[in-house]
Design an enzyme around this catalytic site. Structure first.
Site, mmCIF file in Angstrom:
data_model
loop_
_atom_site.group_PDB
_atom_site.id
_atom_site.type_symbol
_atom_site.label_atom_id
_atom_site.label_comp_id
_atom_site.label_asym_id
_atom_site.label_seq_id
_atom_site.Cartn_x
_atom_site.Cartn_y
_atom_site.Cartn_z
ATOM 1 N N HIS A 117 -0.129 -2.980 -7.003
ATOM 2 C CA HIS A 117 -1.169 -2.695 -5.913
ATOM 3 C C HIS A 117 -2.553 -3.186 -6.328
ATOM 4 O O HIS A 117 -3.342 -2.334 -6.958
ATOM 5 C CB HIS A 117 -1.016 -1.298 -5.591
ATOM 6 C CG HIS A 117 -1.971 -0.733 -4.384
ATOM 7 N ND1 HIS A 117 -2.554 0.378 -4.278
ATOM 8 C CD2 HIS A 117 -2.285 -1.545 -3.360
ATOM 9 C CE1 HIS A 117 -3.059 0.601 -3.330
ATOM 10 N NE2 HIS A 117 -3.031 -0.742 -2.587
ATOM 11 N N ASN A 127 -3.002 5.403 -2.560
ATOM 12 C CA ASN A 127 -2.939 5.417 -1.001
ATOM 13 C C ASN A 127 -2.488 6.633 -0.455
ATOM 14 O O ASN A 127 -2.833 7.154 0.589
ATOM 15 C CB ASN A 127 -2.211 4.256 -0.404
ATOM 16 C CG ASN A 127 -3.196 2.997 -0.304
ATOM 17 O OD1 ASN A 127 -4.432 2.943 -0.892
ATOM 18 N ND2 ASN A 127 -2.538 1.984 0.147
ATOM 19 N N SER A 172 0.774 -1.264 -0.016
ATOM 20 C CA SER A 172 0.213 0.114 -0.151
ATOM 21 C C SER A 172 0.733 1.087 0.218
ATOM 22 O O SER A 172 0.442 2.532 -0.267
ATOM 23 C CB SER A 172 -1.033 -0.214 1.164
ATOM 24 O OG SER A 172 -1.673 -1.100 1.213
ATOM 25 N N GLU A 181 -2.908 -0.782 -9.785
ATOM 26 C CA GLU A 181 -1.928 0.072 -9.952
ATOM 27 C C GLU A 181 -0.590 -0.404 -9.758
ATOM 28 O O GLU A 181 -0.125 -1.021 -8.990
ATOM 29 C CB GLU A 181 -2.047 1.167 -8.676
ATOM 30 C CG GLU A 181 -1.121 2.127 -8.659
ATOM 31 C CD GLU A 181 -1.393 3.207 -7.237
ATOM 32 O OE1 GLU A 181 -1.410 4.391 -7.394
ATOM 33 O OE2 GLU A 181 -1.648 2.466 -6.154
#
Length: 282
Positions: A139, A189, A118, A151
């Site tokens: 991600h 994030n 993250s 991602e």
């Protein structure tokens, strides 16, 4: 790509392993605890059964066939067969550092490592391996089998060949990716954790209830879930680890974790996975 290692059998690892097995890959799911592995096996079995109830058409493979593609093991040595490894361990640098040292020594030289993290920088992760050009971030979003976008993060040394290999695997999993450059928290994030943390401050300051905070985001902005519901889904312990990484990385007070978040994590109120977070789950 046929054999993929998945390290970490928590919420994200289970989702990644299930998605891979459903798309015809042979999966090596690794965790240090046999109890966690058994729980992961049962969770995947339940997920496949529930998916079968909701699908109108007959699935290509039966749940038992999909499950048989996953090898559950606490022995890292099985990863010597892995062409690609997706790591999903806890968002603590000490744990990740240890894991990458192990898998770097075991896996074939041409294996690609993808960190499903993250917030921890990919360049930092790659630095503990002897294959920095073959390390990237991937991600995934939760729940993994239902989310079509990933991602992907390019570290300082990540090669274009590695990016192409990752895109190929994701395409096999029925997913696309957006490639971004390496920075703590990346895009999703870095923005999301701030939003969730601030929503917890709003709750802590008694500006509004959890239900009211989430309802504002859903009805005013059209979000499918509010920030506090999202926090419960991700896991409050993961939220805290991530915001702490951002705070440490940027040395910026805007990433200071909410005292309420810390208190809830200390109390074991981790969200859906513990049955209690900002909401109660059966």
């Amino acid at each position: 790509m046929q054999v993929v290692g998945v390290v970490g059998a928590g919420v994200m690892g289970v989702g990644v392993a299930q998605n891979l097995a459903q798309t015809g890959h042979h999966v090596l799911l690794i965790d240090v605890s046999e109890v966690i592995l058994e729980r992961a096996k049962q969770e995947i079995k339940n997920n496949l059964r529930f998916q079968g109830f909701f699908k109108k058409s007959e699935p290509a493979d039966r749940p038992d066939e999909i499950l048989n593609r996953i090898k559950f093991s606490s022995d890292y040595q099985v990863l010597k067969e892995a062409e690609f490894v997706i790591e999903n361990t806890t968002e603590k640098w000490e744990i990740k550092q240890d894991v990458y040292g192990k898998i770097d020594a075991i896996c074939p030289k041409n294996s690609v490592f993808a960190a499903n993290t993250s917030a921890i920088p990919i360049t930092r992760i790659a630095s503990v391996t002897k294959r920095a050009d073959k390390v990237l971030g991937m991600h995934f979003m939760n729940p993994v089998p239902m989310k079509p976008m990933v991602e992907a993060i390019r570290g300082y040394h990540t090669s274009e060949e590695t990016i192409a290999t990752a895109k190929k695997l994701l395409a096999q999993m029925g997913k696309e990716c957006i490639v971004v450059n390496d920075a703590p928290g990346f895009v999703s994030n870095r923005v999301l954790m701030l939003t969730i943390n601030e929503a917890i401050f709003v709750l802590q300051d008694r500006v509004a209830s959890a239900e009211e905070v989430d309802r504002i985001f859903k009805t005013c902005f059209g979000h499918k879930m509010g920030p506090l519901e999202t926090a419960d889904l991700i896991g409050l312990d993961t939220i805290l680890y991530s915001i702490e990484v951002l705070y440490e990385s940027f040395n910026d007070s805007k990433y200071r974790p909410s005292p309420l978040l810390k208190k809830m994590v200390d109390a074991g109120l981790h969200g859906r996975k513990s049955g209690q977070g900002f909401y109660t789950y059966n």
